[in-house]
Write a protein that holds these residues in place. Structure first.
Motif, PDB file in Angstrom:
ATOM      1  N   MET B  71       0.814  -1.209   0.000  1.00 39.62           N
ATOM      2  CA  MET B  71       0.000   0.000   0.000  1.00 39.62           C
ATOM      3  C   MET B  71       0.851   1.264   0.000  1.00 39.62           C
ATOM      4  O   MET B  71       0.305   2.362  -0.044  1.00 39.62           O
ATOM      5  N   GLY B  72       2.162   1.127   0.119  1.00 34.56           N
ATOM      6  CA  GLY B  72       3.014   2.308   0.210  1.00 34.56           C
ATOM      7  C   GLY B  72       2.767   3.075   1.493  1.00 34.56           C
ATOM      8  O   GLY B  72       2.853   4.291   1.533  1.00 34.56           O
ATOM      9  N   LEU B  73       2.435   2.383   2.545  1.00 35.33           N
ATOM     10  CA  LEU B  73       2.074   3.044   3.796  1.00 35.33           C
ATOM     11  C   LEU B  73       3.183   2.980   4.854  1.00 35.33           C
ATOM     12  O   LEU B  73       2.976   3.418   5.972  1.00 35.33           O
ATOM     13  N   LEU B  74       4.326   2.410   4.489  1.00 31.59           N
ATOM     14  CA  LEU B  74       5.409   2.381   5.470  1.00 31.59           C
ATOM     15  C   LEU B  74       5.952   3.789   5.649  1.00 31.59           C
ATOM     16  O   LEU B  74       5.990   4.558   4.700  1.00 31.59           O
ATOM     17  N   PRO B  75       6.338   4.142   6.858  1.00 28.01           N
ATOM     18  CA  PRO B  75       6.918   5.477   7.046  1.00 28.01           C
ATOM     19  C   PRO B  75       8.143   5.609   6.161  1.00 28.01           C
ATOM     20  O   PRO B  75       8.937   4.680   6.034  1.00 28.01           O
ATOM     21  N   GLY B  76       8.279   6.749   5.532  1.00 29.61           N
ATOM     22  CA  GLY B  76       9.336   6.919   4.544  1.00 29.61           C
ATOM     23  C   GLY B  76      10.735   6.730   5.100  1.00 29.61           C
ATOM     24  O   GLY B  76      11.620   6.213   4.429  1.00 29.61           O
ATOM     25  N   PHE B  87       0.403  -3.589  -9.929  1.00 28.04           N
ATOM     26  CA  PHE B  87      -1.047  -3.652  -9.802  1.00 28.04           C
ATOM     27  C   PHE B  87      -1.648  -3.264 -11.137  1.00 28.04           C
ATOM     28  O   PHE B  87      -1.458  -2.147 -11.618  1.00 28.04           O
ATOM     29  N   ALA B  88      -2.358  -4.193 -11.769  1.00 24.59           N
ATOM     30  CA  ALA B  88      -2.974  -3.962 -13.078  1.00 24.59           C
ATOM     31  C   ALA B  88      -1.975  -3.350 -14.056  1.00 24.59           C
ATOM     32  O   ALA B  88      -2.270  -2.390 -14.758  1.00 24.59           O
ATOM     33  N   GLY B  89      -0.767  -3.896 -14.050  1.00 26.33           N
ATOM     34  CA  GLY B  89       0.224  -3.458 -15.016  1.00 26.33           C
ATOM     35  C   GLY B  89       1.076  -2.277 -14.598  1.00 26.33           C
ATOM     36  O   GLY B  89       2.002  -1.900 -15.291  1.00 26.33           O
ATOM     37  N   GLU B  90       0.766  -1.654 -13.464  1.00 28.96           N
ATOM     38  CA  GLU B  90       1.550  -0.493 -13.051  1.00 28.96           C
ATOM     39  C   GLU B  90       2.357  -0.827 -11.800  1.00 28.96           C
ATOM     40  O   GLU B  90       1.858  -1.496 -10.899  1.00 28.96           O
ATOM     41  N   ASP B 107      -8.652   1.959  -5.970  1.00 28.95           N
ATOM     42  CA  ASP B 107      -8.402   0.633  -6.540  1.00 28.95           C
ATOM     43  C   ASP B 107      -8.000  -0.390  -5.491  1.00 28.95           C
ATOM     44  O   ASP B 107      -8.333  -1.551  -5.595  1.00 28.95           O
ATOM     45  N   VAL B 108      -7.240   0.073  -4.505  1.00 29.22           N
ATOM     46  CA  VAL B 108      -6.774  -0.830  -3.459  1.00 29.22           C
ATOM     47  C   VAL B 108      -7.200  -0.247  -2.124  1.00 29.22           C
ATOM     48  O   VAL B 108      -6.905   0.901  -1.838  1.00 29.22           O
ATOM     49  N   CYS B 187     -15.554   2.788  -2.730  1.00 31.00           N
ATOM     50  CA  CYS B 187     -15.193   3.099  -4.113  1.00 31.00           C
ATOM     51  C   CYS B 187     -15.027   1.851  -4.954  1.00 31.00           C
ATOM     52  O   CYS B 187     -14.360   1.877  -5.982  1.00 31.00           O
ATOM     53  N   GLU B 188     -15.621   0.775  -4.516  1.00 34.49           N
ATOM     54  CA  GLU B 188     -15.550  -0.483  -5.247  1.00 34.49           C
ATOM     55  C   GLU B 188     -14.125  -0.805  -5.667  1.00 34.49           C
ATOM     56  O   GLU B 188     -13.809  -0.859  -6.855  1.00 34.49           O
ATOM     57  N   PRO B 189     -13.255  -0.998  -4.702  1.00 35.31           N
ATOM     58  CA  PRO B 189     -11.868  -1.283  -5.041  1.00 35.31           C
ATOM     59  C   PRO B 189     -11.767  -2.654  -5.705  1.00 35.31           C
ATOM     60  O   PRO B 189     -12.630  -3.505  -5.534  1.00 35.31           O
TER      61      PRO B 189
END
Lengths: 344, 357, 401
Positions: B71-76, B87-90, B107-108, B187-189
């Motif tokens: 999710m990219g949620l780790l502290p920087g 995710f879906a090609g990206e 999306d997620v 948002c219907e992820p």
């Protein structure tokens, strides 16, 4: 579950620590009669519980100290404080001049009340012609005495009140905390002035006493709060369930686990105490005997000349700031080191 | 409503079509230099649309860090993330922060273990749910409010219009988790990550939430990553199960295969160490000895070796790799073990012990 | 480690039997006999003077007997009062009402030094192994403390005993000089158990002893508890929410809901044939680590959450969520724990439900639960848990049993 008896003992050899536990062992009623089997099972269970290092245990304070030793913030604070304490002790011997001697009184004129810097007197002199550098150095001692004694006094009073409130609880808690609330509701400096003014002859000791008293409620409240938290903790409950006597629970479990934040607060308050003492001196409620210099008192005397000679105020003010900073840095890093969450 | 059979047939991941999420060699390192600690160590897995993938392991195995990294949620600061998350090609890991924020929620979506700390305590629930909808679907405030109410109703919160005005502390634990799920689903992820969503809840509430998740997956085709320590939850919910130990996947299998024939001694140990509701009383449990603090680093062999009843000499010398497991029952099985189990340790057969010798 | 002296008859066999409880256990050697125990916490409000505005009925009329040497499992969801009950029988909470007879002594009437001496016989193992160990004490200090409090360090070499204790719980001798934070979770729990054993207790109350541990370590502690019981003849009261754990080590199981028992039976009987609707729902909600079972079994999904113990429902406490609720009796009359006449149900099986027989025979069928006007057939919620703080002033006096 058929192979239990001694044959589980054959597996450990090859693989080391972890392999002692075979599959299910049956329940064993009464092991006393089978010393051999019992010993083997002990070995198995040791393996099951996991390994422990062979070293002696490390207490919380020890592990905090290990972290502190490598903490630059703490080290800076500690160096400042150490320098300050050393200076306080040896100042009379290393000071270039007698701080009470009016060496430069001749240079004082009505147009220039403050003799400026000159060879032998790098910081000049004060309005009485006494060497500024020597006074600053020797002043460290009085400042330290006032700061430390006032804080210790406040700490002791706070510990007693906090322990009474948090340790006994109930009506005692109510009474003590109302007293503390009343004390906290009066602005602390105002109270210090009132207390100091109550004495017929102000002296160093009245300053210390006044400052100690105004700090009691802070310590008491802090200790009582953390003791209350301890009171409901599982380990206090466990001691209670063991049948440990109430005083032992308070002094062995609740108090030692509660003083951490109080001690940290103490180092922070030390800085405040020095500043408060300076404020009292500044207002003329300090030690009237100015042959024994003290930074706050020097700052107080400097006010008349602040417009023309700000440096007379800046020197002692800088000293106070640096020392206060030292205590604050040390206190903050101590607080962090003692925080169980930061332990690794 | 009661007594409903839970027999929703799970769409088996046939591998056909493109993976929605593809994680390759994901590595998360905390700290630097000699003190560096690898929380996640080369994790690979795919998630297909409509599939439920389980990440199972104990505290410290890296399962939660994996989800946060995705999710990219780790502290920087203080950590380094390596590998690829597509995710879906990206690639999510190399995506700029604002784009990633856009993906998150739309999306997620993610739900956490502690529903109370995941909600803002001083903002009414309705505003929080509506905010998500406003942001990701571009609705105006009143439309979003309506949609939020519909969402809460959908996840089984009665009287949603009143609940929307309430603050998180006024709701019960189960209700909060529902509200979080509503927010996540607003948002219907296409992918939902659930990190121990029921651990803080009671069993009866847990059953409600799990039923809700199941229903959502089968109805909307959302892919679900289920992170849990509870093998019971996995057994009823997941299609594919990944067992993690010390930051690496040690075994992967379809759910029925995994529980029928666990191959990794750790998986077997976990299964043998939990008491069962439907078994004879007094069976002695077979615990996994020691604790995670007894692990050896993966570089020196198998991290689990010190706790493993099946360990042989090679386990402490050579790092095992995650390879297809041909001897096992079932397809698509991966295993990281030098000396796997040959029989299910839960069946009362002492074969494990014999093999070890 | 002497096993407790098994003198039968010292217990209050059939006490002032106003319930049917006395007869069921008369022939057994009852170690702990709890009668009509109530623990109510006042809810206080007010700026200057605290005013009691209500009560949390944490434990509200518990009758329970534990026999010497058995393991009694107490299950229930969070907030049902099971932990409060466990602490109450150790007199770690103030009792509002009732008797706690331990080996014939009424603990509820003891005070001060008498109570302190009595504590030696009953000990507790806590859920959080780290929080329950004083972080500033070494294991040695922790273990010696209780022994010292009861003068047990005088008669023989205390250190020998310490080593024995550690051995019993499977820890090496080096543990003595260590501090709690240096152990792993499972090892800490072993220290906690050793501390409980240090004063040679007869009864151990284990409050969620494994739920804070990793799955793989839980079994170690469960096995250890079983071993210690076999070796030392201990009696356990095991409090847990995990039904599988309870089933695994308990001889008898009691199910608690909102402060009172709803069902009590031998473990096997309870899991074979649960009679109370709540027990049924609870058992069906436990996830089973077996996909084949999970795919096929019937699940009773309960509606909503546990009502607030500050404002419990009238009549049967469970009627607000019960799928078998009937128009009559359920919401007005609080059912007492009673034995039932059903084929294949043991005489020791007791249940607090008006309709247990009819439900067991299939005469009554479950129906959708409708609460507070909401009629969503799948998921509705009872909603009075938001007000722990005295929204209503009319609290029902609760003594229906």
């Amino acid at each position: 579950m058929t192979d239990h008896l001694p044959d589980t003992g054959t597996s450990p050899g090859s693989t080391g620590t972890g392999s002692g536990t075979g599959p299910a062992e049956p329940r064993r009623p009464g092991l006393a009669g089978r010393p051999g089997a019992r010993k083997k099972e002990r070995i198995d269970r040791l393996a099951e519980a996991g390994t422990l290092s062979e070293e002696e245990g490390v207490s919380l304070w020890q592990s905090a100290w290990r972290r502190l030793r490598r903490d630059p913030v703490f080290l800076v604070g500690a160096v400042i404080i150490a320098a300050f304490v050393v200076l306080a002790v040896i100042a009379p011997w290393i000071a270039p001049h007698d701080p009470a001697a009016r060496l430069l009184i001749d240079q004082r004129t009505t147009s220039n009340p403050i003799p400026g810097p000159q060879p032998g007197h790098p910081l000049g002199a004060d309005d009485a012609g006494r060497d500024m550098l020597s006074r600053l150095m020797v002043g460290a001692r009085q400042t330290l005495i006032v700061g430390v004694l006032a804080t210790l006094g406040g700490l002791t009073g706070g510990l007693i009140l906090g322990t009474l409130a948090g340790g006994i609880g109930g009506w005692m808690d109510g009474v003590v905390m109302r007293i503390v609330d009343v004390m906290l509701s009066i602005p602390s400096l105002l109270m210090a002035f009132s207390l100091a003014a109550m004495f017929a002859r102000p002296s160093q000791w009245t300053v210390i006493l006044a400052i100690a008293i105004i700090q009691i409620p802070i310590f008491a409240r802090l200790l009582r709060g953390s003791m209350m938290a301890q009171r409901h903790s599982d380990h206090v409950l466990a001691a209670q369930a063991l049948g440990v006597r109430a005083p032992a629970i308070v002094f062995r479990h609740m108090l030692p686990n509660s003083v951490g934040p109080v001690i940290v607060q103490g180092t922070l308050v030390l800085a405040v105490a020095i500043i408060d003492a300076a404020a009292l001196s500044f207002l003329g409620l300090g030690n009237p005997d100015d042959t024994q210099p003290e930074w706050g008192q020097m700052l107080g005397r400097a006010q008349q000349y602040f417009n023309t000679h700000p440096e007379v105020a800046v020197y002692p003010a800088l000293c106070i700031i640096v020392v206060a900073l030292g205590f604050t840095l040390m206190g903050e890093s101590l607080r962090e080191a003692l925080d169980p969450k930061s332990r690794r | 409503m009661t007594a409903q059979p839970i027999t929703s047939p799970r769409p088996a991941a046939d591998g056909a079509g493109e993976a929605l999420l593809s994680v390759r060699d994901l590595t998360v390192t905390f700290g630097r230099g000699r003190k560096a600690f690898r929380a996640v160590d080369g994790v690979d897995f795919d998630v297909y649309p409509g599939q439920t993938v389980g990440l199972v392991g104990e505290s410290g195995c890296g399962k939660s860090v994996t989800s946060l990294a995705i999710m990219g949620l780790l502290p920087g600061r203080g950590n380094t993330v390596g590998g690829r998350v597509t995710f879906a090609g990206e690639d999510l890991l190399s995506m700029p922060a604002d784009q990633l924020r856009d993906r998150r929620g739309r999306d997620v979506a993610m739900i956490f273990q502690d529903p109370l700390s995941s909600l803002n305590p001083v903002v009414p629930l309705g505003v929080q749910v509506a905010e998500v909808i406003e942001r990701h679907k571009g609705r105006n405030r009143s439309d979003a409010q309506q949609e939020a109410a519909a969402m809460l109703k959908k996840v089984g919160i009665p009287d949603p219009d009143r609940r929307l005005k309430e603050y998180p502390h006024q709701l019960s634990g189960g209700m909060r988790q529902r509200a979080l799920i509503a927010m996540a689903l607003a948002c219907e992820p296409r992918l939902l990550i659930a990190d121990e969503p029921t651990t803080a809840l009671d069993v009866t509430i847990q059953a409600q939430i799990l039923a809700l998740l199941k229903e959502l997956v089968s109805e909307s085709g959302t892919a679900l990553i289920m992170i849990t320590h509870d093998l019971g939850v996995v057994a009823g919910l997941c299609d594919e199960v990944n067992v993690l130990y010390a930051g690496r996947i040690v075994e992967r299998a379809q759910r029925h295969d995994l529980f029928a024939t666990p191959r990794h001694p750790y998986t077997g140990g976990l299964l043998a160490s939990i008491p069962r509701l439907h078994e004879e009383r007094g069976r002695r449990l077979t615990p996994v000895p020691g604790s995670v603090s007894d692990n050896i680093p993966w570089e020196q062999g198998c991290a689990f070796a010190p706790r493993c009843a099946n360990a042989v000499d090679v386990c402490r010398q050579q790092t095992p790799t995650l390879v297809p497991d041909r001897d096992a029952v079932g397809d698509d099985r991966l295993l990281r073990c030098h000396n796997p189990l040959t029989a299910n340790p839960v069946d009362d057969t002492p074969t494990v012990e014999e093999d070890a010798r | 480690m002497s096993t407790p002296d098994p003198t039968p008859g010292s217990g209050p066999a059939a006490g002032p039997g106003e319930t049917g409880a006395g007869t069921a256990t008369a022939e057994h050697d009852v170690l702990l006999d709890v009668r009509g125990l109530k623990v109510h916490f006042p809810i206080k409000k007010g700026l200057v003077f605290d005013r009691t505005v209500g009560h949390v009925y944490a434990v509200d009329g518990m009758d329970l007997q534990i026999r010497r040497g058995e393991t009694y499992g107490l299950v229930g969801e969070s907030g049902c009062g099971k932990s409060t009950f466990g602490r109450a029988i150790l007199r770690l909470e103030d009792l509002t009402e009732g008797q706690v007879l331990f080996d014939g002594t009424d603990l509820a009437s003891l005070k001060g030094e008498e109570l302190r001496r009595q504590r030696r016989h009953m000990q507790m193992v806590f859920q959080d192994p780290l929080g329950s160990l004083d972080p500033r004490q070494t294991v040695e200090q922790l273990l010696l403390e209780g022994m010292r409090a009861h003068g047990m360090t005088k008669d023989r070499d205390a250190h020998e005993r310490l080593t024995d204790l550690l051995r019993e719980v499977g820890l090496p001798r080096t543990a003595l000089s260590k501090y709690p934070h240096e152990f792993s979770g499972g090892q800490r729990q072993r220290v906690g158990i050793a501390r409980a054993l240090s004063v040679d207790p007869q009864l151990i109350v284990a409050d969620e002893p494994v739920s804070a541990l990793d799955v793989s370590v839980q079994a170690q502690v469960i096995n250890l508890l079983a071993d210690l019981q076999a070796e030392l003849g201990l009696t356990y009261l095991l409090i847990a929410h995990d039904l599988a754990v309870v089933r695994h080590i308990s001889d008898r199981v009691g199910v608690m809901y909102l402060g009172a028992l709803v069902e009590e039976a031998d473990a096997d009987d309870l899991y074979e044939a649960p009679l109370h609707p709540y027990t049924r729902a609870l058992l069906s909600a436990v996830p089973v680590p077996d996909p084949t079972v999970e795919d096929t079994r019937e699940q009773i999904l309960l509606v909503g959450d546990l009502p607030s113990p500050a404002n419990p429902p009238s009549g049967c406490r469970f009627h607000t969520r019960c799928p078998w609720r009937q128009e009559t009796r359920c919401d007005t009359e609080r059912p007492a724990l009673r034995t039932v006449e059903i084929d294949g149900v043991a005489g020791s099986h007791r249940v607090a439900c008006h309709w247990a027989e009819q439900i067991a025979s299939g005469e009554l069928q479950p129906h959708a639960v409708t609460v507070s006007g909401v009629t969503d057939p799948t998921l509705t919620t009872h909603d009075d848990d938001s007000a722990l703080g005295a929204k209503d002033t009319a609290y029902p006096t609760t003594d229906g049993g």
